[in-house]
Design a protein around this motif. Structure first.
Motif, PDB file in Angstrom:
ATOM      1  N   HIS A  77       0.822  -1.194   0.000  1.00 13.62           N
ATOM      2  CA  HIS A  77       0.000   0.000   0.000  1.00 13.62           C
ATOM      3  C   HIS A  77       0.872   1.268   0.000  1.00 13.62           C
ATOM      4  N   LEU A  97     -16.119 -10.039  -7.149  1.00  9.62           N
ATOM      5  CA  LEU A  97     -16.536  -8.642  -7.177  1.00  9.62           C
ATOM      6  C   LEU A  97     -16.697  -8.195  -8.627  1.00  9.62           C
ATOM      7  N   GLY A 119     -20.326   4.892   5.995  1.00  4.08           N
ATOM      8  CA  GLY A 119     -19.622   3.774   5.364  1.00  4.08           C
ATOM      9  C   GLY A 119     -20.234   3.279   4.064  1.00  4.08           C
ATOM     10  N   PHE A 120     -21.211   4.011   3.524  1.00  2.00           N
ATOM     11  CA  PHE A 120     -21.851   3.519   2.299  1.00  2.00           C
ATOM     12  C   PHE A 120     -21.131   4.006   1.046  1.00  2.00           C
ATOM     13  N   LEU A 121     -21.151   3.149   0.029  1.00  3.33           N
ATOM     14  CA  LEU A 121     -20.353   3.371  -1.177  1.00  3.33           C
ATOM     15  C   LEU A 121     -21.133   4.125  -2.250  1.00  3.33           C
TER      16      LEU A 121
ATOM     17  N   LEU B 200     -27.941  -3.915   4.609  1.00  2.00           N
ATOM     18  CA  LEU B 200     -27.471  -2.716   3.897  1.00  2.00           C
ATOM     19  C   LEU B 200     -25.952  -2.624   3.974  1.00  2.00           C
ATOM     20  N   TYR B 201     -25.411  -2.905   5.153  1.00  3.86           N
ATOM     21  CA  TYR B 201     -23.962  -2.819   5.310  1.00  3.86           C
ATOM     22  C   TYR B 201     -23.250  -3.902   4.515  1.00  3.86           C
ATOM     23  N   TYR B 204     -23.939  -2.763   0.592  1.00  3.79           N
ATOM     24  CA  TYR B 204     -23.754  -1.414   0.060  1.00  3.79           C
ATOM     25  C   TYR B 204     -22.652  -0.605   0.734  1.00  3.79           C
ATOM     26  N   SER B 205     -21.953  -1.195   1.707  1.00  3.93           N
ATOM     27  CA  SER B 205     -20.938  -0.383   2.378  1.00  3.93           C
ATOM     28  C   SER B 205     -19.545  -0.897   2.056  1.00  3.93           C
ATOM     29  N   LYS B 206     -18.580  -0.075   2.419  1.00  4.99           N
ATOM     30  CA  LYS B 206     -17.189  -0.450   2.251  1.00  4.99           C
ATOM     31  C   LYS B 206     -16.858  -1.674   3.106  1.00  4.99           C
ATOM     32  N   PHE B 207     -17.451  -1.723   4.292  1.00  7.13           N
ATOM     33  CA  PHE B 207     -17.225  -2.871   5.172  1.00  7.13           C
ATOM     34  C   PHE B 207     -17.666  -4.170   4.486  1.00  7.13           C
ATOM     35  N   ARG B 209     -18.083  -4.578   1.262  1.00 10.93           N
ATOM     36  CA  ARG B 209     -17.249  -4.771   0.082  1.00 10.93           C
ATOM     37  C   ARG B 209     -15.991  -5.550   0.440  1.00 10.93           C
ATOM     38  N   TYR B 210     -15.322  -5.139   1.516  1.00  8.52           N
ATOM     39  CA  TYR B 210     -14.097  -5.834   1.917  1.00  8.52           C
ATOM     40  C   TYR B 210     -14.396  -7.235   2.425  1.00  8.52           C
ATOM     41  N   PHE B 212     -16.662  -9.320   1.295  1.00 12.48           N
ATOM     42  CA  PHE B 212     -16.711 -10.193   0.115  1.00 12.48           C
ATOM     43  C   PHE B 212     -15.340 -10.320  -0.541  1.00 12.48           C
ATOM     44  N   ALA B 213     -14.624  -9.188  -0.615  1.00 15.88           N
ATOM     45  CA  ALA B 213     -13.331  -9.204  -1.312  1.00 15.88           C
ATOM     46  C   ALA B 213     -12.360 -10.157  -0.621  1.00 15.88           C
ATOM     47  N   VAL B 221      -6.772  -8.136  -1.597  1.00 15.12           N
ATOM     48  CA  VAL B 221      -7.234  -7.095  -0.683  1.00 15.12           C
ATOM     49  C   VAL B 221      -6.060  -6.560   0.127  1.00 15.12           C
ATOM     50  N   GLY B 225      -3.745  -2.572   0.286  1.00 16.87           N
ATOM     51  CA  GLY B 225      -3.521  -1.808   1.511  1.00 16.87           C
ATOM     52  C   GLY B 225      -4.596  -1.946   2.559  1.00 16.87           C
ATOM     53  N   VAL B 226      -5.532  -2.893   2.380  1.00 11.01           N
ATOM     54  CA  VAL B 226      -6.544  -3.087   3.413  1.00 11.01           C
ATOM     55  C   VAL B 226      -5.938  -3.965   4.513  1.00 11.01           C
TER      56      VAL B 226
END
Ligand SMILES: Nc1ncnc2c1ncn2[C@@H]1O[C@H](COP(=O)(O)OP(=O)(O)O)[C@@H](O)[C@H]1O
Ligand SMILES: [Mg+2]
Lengths: 252, 339, 363
Positions: A77, A97, A119-121, B200-201, B204-207, B209-210, B212-213, B221, B225-226
């Motif tokens: 990173h 994804l 935290g929503f995208l 929803l989290y 639809y959220s970054k949390f 997203r990570y 699943f990633a 991931v 840098g996560v």
């Protein structure tokens, strides 16, 4: 050379795995608008060098210098933040994804206002931008809502490269990006690298496909047993001499 | 493999046509689950109309509330490619510790008791989630083993604390699980709200997203840098916290802290997630699917009770449901025609 | 309860045919060791203190705590050295076996000694019982037994079938049973493999068939050891057999602690629980099993019409006494091979002293 400060420079870098010395006293420079080919036999130390350059490993000795400033990567990173993007062999994408999500992985855009802070995208925005970015780098993968797992091998690689090119500010390192690709798809990948060079990026290209190296690179660095045995403009190589230098089987 | 996929992908990009719209619906696991749910509900109601009575629907919602938070936490964990076997034991242990705490608080007002009790249950759940994370990150145990260890420890500690018998009897708490708004009790409503927010989290959220990633490709991931460890810690803490809340709900339901209350429920929760279409290797899950899976499992158990079917059949029915869901998922994956 | 579920799976307690005949053979083996002690008399036995080791399932379970109390009192009285061992909480062969192994070697070096074992699994513990006997340590079973009881000197346990019958009587009384009238009853059990459950249910059914033709068992379900599941099952029945209808549910037999808890909370939630002052029509009579103090509290509130209690203290006491007699007299004379202790029925009207006596103790 007459060039100004290189974008990225490695000076006398070493990397050992226990008693195995994978990289020995390697020095390397990449300038803006240049494609440098990095070649060598299996086990020559190419991937190890790439991992040092991209921050996966810290070198056991030596310096890494970006724009004339010495840097110490604690993680990939760190290198990314400094403008160095890397495409690893086969493992850079999350297949489940979407294309858009992969392009923005680790750099997500948040919704404006309170939702973003919760935290929503901002998914729509990212999807649109991802499509744009990929197009700009010469990759036409429509419907960025599709998951990467649904793409062909060539399309996946295109997304991975497109992502790296889209984010790279200085240097992009590609470890065997044309592996497992058909001729046409490999041609597309080379075109993306050319486009990156046009944009003034420095490109490090690792490949076993010597014709690709000879076709696209400005300069070729040959590694053997962890050390640089030759670093010279492409015009000084022929197909035979390059192969000979890699294997060490014919006198230079 | 990749070549075959690319050939199928291109023709399906003309998404607007009605024929493909219908095909997508049939290929959609959530829709199919809903159809299955309605069919099972209709079957039980046809068999005995009491199944559709307000009282029995209320019973089902109580059962659902006991299960769904465990399944929600498990969905996050499974999306990362992990598994949390400790949720059942955690819910029991949290209920026991909460009950003991509430017994000591009894002289204070009812709301103080319940509020503090809820916090204690949450705290126990979070603590076990953290222990899971430590076992994985520092003792280097895989999730299956780490959470198996905490499951055993939680169940054992519950027995040590209680000697096997329920503790902190408070039958007054049972009234909290009675329907207040239509067929829903207040805790039911809180549980449903938590489920919606979690959905929803997750999607639809970054949390999310990570989440699943990491299940899809944790190397990728990490490379961007996560902090994967930290994210996984949060995921297991979330799962533990939801198990702790479930412990509080079970306490209210039984009017005491019961050491064996959660034993085995982790398997029901995992079944709900799998029926809901999640992939056990990570990267793919749908919270709506999990909820439908939990709804189906709930009405199957209660329907079999109402039908007076031999109780052994319940397990068989769950096994059949899981097999069907998994087969459906495999078939769907084989064609890849749905998206 | 976990203990209950597994404990019961051990109870193939009907296979005692010819046990006595074989017993003498077993004695021949164990007496070899005993004879070497010398021309033993009561005096020599008292010269060297007798050691009796108990290995039970889950030490922290009030059932075993009570057993411990009974055994300890008897040991003190007889001047026996008592060793008490068990996993604190887990009722499982995997935790019990290492303890048994360790205890056997301990007993070998402190003869005269005897082993009293409540095996957590009838098959898994069999080899260790055989090993103890081979090593010259007479072995006894308590509460649950190994699969082959031939070489075991004595087995003391509660009478589950009688307890089930007592539950039927108690439930009939609580429902105000009158000949000619119809009563609907449901039974909450733990699992089809829990042998104590099965024996209690058999006793219950037999008694109903014999004495209460008006009682119909309309539903039975398994809780799989989870009080939440038990609660859910009973909730469903209460809805199905809704009160006021011709098929109303009149009584529930909660066969173990798990179901007792599930039933009590479900009745409370539905407003159908009896109270200390009344259990009129429209309420559901509840009979439970095992005198855990939580259950006894519910009994005193009237939510349970009756509790069937075992007598773990007496099981412990008799086991110590049997071991003492055997080691002192080197023979089984006067020691019964199988001792089944009747279960007692406790009701809200039972005298306080009785309730206290039978309530399982806590540490
Ligand atoms: N993680 C590792 N641990 C130990 N040795 C390694 C590791 N990775 C590579 N090596 C060794 O280092 C040398 C260089 O490997 P590598 O950098 O992968 O070469 P290349 O990419 O040129 O094939 C080889 O001898 C290889 O076996
Ligand atoms: Mg390599």
């Amino acid at each position: 050379m007459s060039d100004p400060t290189p974008l990225y420079e490695a000076r006398n870098v070493y990397k050992n795995y226990g008693s195995v010395a994978a990289v020995k006293d390697v020095s390397l420079t990449i300038h803006a608008g240049e494609i440098v080919g990095l070649v060598g036999d299996n086990g020559a130390g190419k991937s190890s060098l790439v991992k040092v350059l991209s921050g996966v490993y810290q070198p056991d000795a030596g310096q890494l210098i970006v724009d004339g400033v010495e840097r110490h990567w604690k993680s990939p990173h760190d290198a990314m933040l400094a403008g160095v993007e890397t495409l690893y062999q086969d493992s850079g994408l999350a297949l489940d994804l979407t294309i858009g999500a992969n392009v923005f992985l680790g750099r997500e855009k948040m919704k404006p206002g309170i939702l973003g802070r919760l935290g929503f995208l901002a998914q729509k925005e990212m999807d649109a931008e991802a499509a744009e970015d990929l197009e700009r780098t010469g990759i036409a993968v429509h419907a960025s809502k599709r998951t990467v797992g649904q793409l062909s091998g060539g399309q996946r690689q295109a997304v991975a490269i497109g992502r790296a090119v889209a984010w790279a500010q200085k240097v992009i390192i590609l470890d065997e990006p044309t592996n497992h690709l058909g001729a046409r798809q490999a041609g597309e990948v080379l075109a993306v690298m050319r486009a990156a060079r046009e944009r003034g990026l420095g490109v490090i290209f690792i490949s076993h496909t010597l014709p690709h190296i000879l076709e696209i690179c400005d300069r070729i660095v040959v590694l053997r047993l962890g050390s640089v045995v030759r670093d010279a403009p492409t015009s000084t190589f022929t197909a035979e001499s390059l192969l000979g230098t890699i294997t060490g089987l014919h006198a230079e | 493999m990749s070549r075959a996929v690319s050939e199928v992908v291109s023709p399906s990009s003309n998404e607007g046509e009605p024929a493909s719209w219908a095909r997508r619906l049939v290929g959609n696991q959530q829709f199919m689950l809903f159809v299955v749910f309605v069919a099972i509900f209709a079957f039980f109601t046809f068999n005995d109309s009491v199944f559709a009575s307000v009282s029995e629907i209320g019973n089902n919602i109580t059962d659902f509330s006991t299960l769904v938070l465990l399944a929600v936490g498990e969905t996050f964990v499974i999306a990362t490619g992990g598994i949390d076997l400790s949720v059942g034991g955690t819910s029991g242990f949290a209920g026991v510790v909460g009950a003991i705490a509430m017994e000591h608080l009894a002289p204070h007002g009812e709301w103080v008791v319940l509020g503090v009790g809820t916090l204690v249950c949450l705290g126990v759940g979070i603590g076990i989630g953290l222990i899971n994370a430590v076992l994985m990150h520092y003792a280097r145990l895989v999730p299956f083993v780490a959470t198996l260890v905490t499951m055993g420890a939680a169940e054992g500690m519950s027995l040590v604390l209680t000697g096997g018998a329920p503790v902190g009897s408070n039958f007054g708490a049972i009234t909290l699980t009675e329907p207040k708004i239509s067929v829903f009790s207040y805790p039911d409503i809180i549980i449903i709200l938590i489920t919606v927010v979690a959905g929803l989290y997750l999607h639809y959220s970054k949390f999310g997203r990570y989440t699943f990633a990491i299940g899809s490709n944790s190397f990728a991931v990490r490379a961007v840098g996560v902090n994967v460890r930290r994210h996984l810690t949060w995921v297991y803490v979330l799962s533990g916290a939801l198990a702790g809340l479930t412990g509080m709900f079970i306490y209210m339901r039984l009017g005491s802290g019961a050491p064996s209350a959660g034993v085995g429920t982790e398997l029901v929760a995992i079944a709900a997630v799998v029926i809901g279409g999640a992939r056990l290797t990570g990267g793919s899950a749908q919270l709506s699917g999990t909820v439908l899976g939990a709804m189906i499992l709930t009405i199957v158990s209660s329907g079999l009770i109402i039908m007076n079917v031999s109780p052994n059949f319940n397990q068989v029915a769950v096994a059949i449901l899981i097999a069907l869901a998994a087969t459906f998922q495999a078939l769907r994956k084989g064609s890849r025609a749905d998206v | 309860m976990k203990r209950d579920q597994v404990r019961s799976s051990s109870g193939r307690r009907t296979r005692f045919a010819g046990a006595k005949a074989v017993l003498s053979g077993a004695l021949a083996v164990s007496s070899l060791a005993l004879i070497s002690v010398g021309s033993a008399t009561a005096a020599s036995a008292s010269a060297k203190k007798i050691t009796v080791a108990f290995v039970v399932g889950a030490e922290a379970d009030p059932f075993f705590i009570s057993m411990n109390a009974g055994a300890q009192a008897e040991a003190t009285k007889l001047g026996v050295n008592l060793i008490w061992q068990g996993n604190p909480s887990q009722y499982s062969p995997s935790t019990q076996i290492p303890i048994v192994q360790q205890v056997i070697s301990q007993l070998q070096s402190s003869k005269p000694s005897a082993l009293v074992l409540g095996p957590t699994d009838p098959k898994a513990l069999q080899p260790y019982v055989n090993q103890a006997i081979k090593a010259g340590i007479p072995t006894f079973n308590v509460d649950s037994s190994v699969a082959n009881l031939k070489k075991v000197v004595s087995f003391v346990t509660g009478n589950n079938a009688q307890g089930g019958a007592a539950a039927a009587d108690a439930l009939a009384t609580a429902m105000g049973y009158k000949a000619g009238k119809k009563y609907n009853v449901a039974v909450g059990m733990t699992s089809p493999t829990a042998t104590t459950n099965v024996l209690r249910f058999q006793g219950f059914k037999a008694e109903v068939a014999k004495k209460y033709p008006g009682i119909k068992i309309v539903a039975e379900a398994y809780s799989q050891s989870s009080p939440t599941t038990a609660n859910s099952n009973i909730q469903g029945w209460l809805t199905k057999y809704s009160q006021g209808s011709s098929t109303a549910l009149n009584g529930i037999f909660a066969i173990d602690g798990t179901n007792a808890e599930g039933a009590a909370s479900a009745l409370q939630a539905a407003g159908l629980a009896c109270s200390a002052t009344s259990c009129g029509s429209g309420k559901v009579a509840l009979v439970g099993y095992d005198a855990y103090n939580t259950n006894v509290a519910l009994l005193q509130q009237g939510i349970f019409a009756a509790l069937i209690a075992q007598d773990p203290a007496k099981e412990g006491m008799l086991s110590v006494l049997n071991a003492y007699n055997f080691l002192t007299h080197h023979k089984v004379k006067g020691i019964k091979h199988l001792i089944t202790l009747p279960n007692v029925t406790l009701t809200p009207k039972s005298p306080a002293a009785l309730l206290t006596k039978y309530t399982y103790q806590t540490a």
